[in-house]
Scaffold this motif. Sequence first.
Motif, short mmCIF file in Angstrom:
data_model
loop_
_atom_site.label_atom_id
_atom_site.label_comp_id
_atom_site.label_asym_id
_atom_site.label_seq_id
_atom_site.Cartn_x
_atom_site.Cartn_y
_atom_site.Cartn_z
N ASP A 143 0.77 -1.17 0.04
CA ASP A 143 -0.27 -0.21 0.07
C ASP A 143 0.82 1.23 -0.01
OD1 ASP A 143 0.79 0.22 2.40
OD2 ASP A 143 -1.13 -0.12 3.35
N GLY A 144 2.30 1.24 0.06
CA GLY A 144 3.18 2.27 0.10
C GLY A 144 3.45 3.03 1.32
N SER A 145 2.62 2.48 2.49
CA SER A 145 2.83 3.33 3.66
C SER A 145 4.10 3.00 4.41
CB SER A 145 1.61 2.95 4.68
OG SER A 145 1.62 1.50 5.01
N VAL A 146 4.69 3.78 5.16
CA VAL A 146 5.81 3.71 5.94
C VAL A 146 5.88 2.71 6.80
CG1 VAL A 146 7.63 4.84 7.38
CG2 VAL A 146 6.63 6.11 5.29
N ARG A 147 6.45 1.62 7.20
CA ARG A 147 6.34 0.60 8.01
C ARG A 147 7.21 0.73 9.24
NH1 ARG A 147 4.24 -4.68 5.86
NH2 ARG A 147 2.99 -3.87 4.11
N TRP A 148 8.41 1.61 9.24
CA TRP A 148 9.24 1.82 10.17
C TRP A 148 10.11 2.86 9.56
CZ3 TRP A 148 14.22 0.65 8.87
CH2 TRP A 148 14.47 -0.23 7.96
N THR A 149 10.84 3.56 10.41
CA THR A 149 12.10 4.36 10.14
C THR A 149 13.16 4.03 11.27
OG1 THR A 149 11.48 6.10 11.74
CG2 THR A 149 10.81 6.61 9.27
N ALA A 150 14.63 4.23 10.69
CA ALA A 150 15.65 4.17 11.74
C ALA A 150 16.34 5.58 11.92
CB ALA A 150 16.37 3.03 11.12
N ASP A 151 16.74 5.82 13.05
CA ASP A 151 17.66 6.81 13.51
C ASP A 151 19.06 6.25 13.37
OD1 ASP A 151 15.69 8.70 13.97
OD2 ASP A 151 15.52 8.02 15.66
N LEU A 152 19.82 6.77 12.44
CA LEU A 152 21.17 6.28 12.29
C LEU A 152 21.90 7.23 12.86
CD1 LEU A 152 21.40 5.65 8.66
CD2 LEU A 152 20.72 3.92 10.30
N PRO A 153 23.31 7.04 13.45
CA PRO A 153 24.28 7.64 14.16
C PRO A 153 24.61 8.89 13.09
CG PRO A 153 25.06 5.10 14.25
CD PRO A 153 23.69 5.72 13.35
N GLN A 154 24.77 9.92 13.72
CA GLN A 154 25.38 11.16 12.94
C GLN A 154 26.91 11.01 12.84
OE1 GLN A 154 23.10 13.86 11.93
NE2 GLN A 154 21.64 12.30 12.61
N LYS A 155 27.06 10.32 11.59
CA LYS A 155 28.60 10.13 11.38
C LYS A 155 28.76 10.18 9.74
CE LYS A 155 32.52 7.68 12.46
NZ LYS A 155 33.28 7.12 13.58
N GLY A 156 28.60 11.52 9.41
CA GLY A 156 28.87 11.51 7.93
C GLY A 156 27.74 11.32 6.96
N ARG A 157 27.93 11.16 5.74
CA ARG A 157 26.68 11.14 4.73
C ARG A 157 26.76 9.66 4.54
NH1 ARG A 157 26.64 14.60 -0.46
NH2 ARG A 157 25.67 15.82 1.02
N TRP A 158 25.33 9.10 4.73
CA TRP A 158 24.96 7.79 4.13
C TRP A 158 24.93 7.42 3.06
CZ3 TRP A 158 25.63 4.26 8.30
CH2 TRP A 158 25.90 5.00 9.49
N SER A 159 25.10 6.10 2.56
CA SER A 159 24.68 5.52 1.12
C SER A 159 24.32 4.08 1.41
CB SER A 159 26.40 5.18 0.63
OG SER A 159 26.82 6.50 0.30
N GLY A 160 23.52 3.99 0.67
CA GLY A 160 22.57 2.70 0.78
C GLY A 160 21.27 3.01 0.97
N PRO A 161 20.51 2.15 1.67
CA PRO A 161 20.71 0.97 1.98
C PRO A 161 20.67 -0.24 0.69
CG PRO A 161 18.36 1.46 2.57
CD PRO A 161 19.03 2.71 1.76
N ILE A 162 20.88 -1.32 1.17
CA ILE A 162 20.71 -2.46 0.19
C ILE A 162 20.28 -3.44 1.23
CG2 ILE A 162 22.44 -2.30 -1.35
CD1 ILE A 162 24.18 -4.15 -0.01
N VAL A 163 19.20 -4.32 0.91
CA VAL A 163 18.73 -5.49 1.97
C VAL A 163 19.37 -6.51 1.51
CG1 VAL A 163 16.53 -6.40 2.67
CG2 VAL A 163 16.70 -3.95 1.90
N ALA A 164 19.80 -7.47 2.56
CA ALA A 164 20.24 -8.60 2.49
C ALA A 164 20.26 -9.46 3.79
CB ALA A 164 21.73 -8.56 2.00
#
Length: 75
Positions: free
Chosen positions: A1-22
């Motif tokens: 349905d396109g709704s957000v299921r969860w969000t994650a707070d990442l540490p404030q350490k530079g610019r983030w790349s990704g994610p990939i799911v595995a």
Amino acid sequence: DGSVRWTADLPQKGRWSGPIVAGNKAWAVSSEGLLVGVDARGGHLVTNLDLGTKFSSRPLWPAAACIFLPTTPSS
């Protein structure tokens, strides 16, 4: 349905790349070399590892291995 299921707070350490799911984790790497794995089902941070080098590209998942390409120092 396109709704957000969860969000994650990442540490404030530079610019983030990704994610990939595995392996039921969403993986991201920061430009400062922090690798995080977030539980893809619930959004809980389960891996937090300092790789000790800077990164400038997103992680790759070509087959059975996850590849992170570090930034090469300029000469």
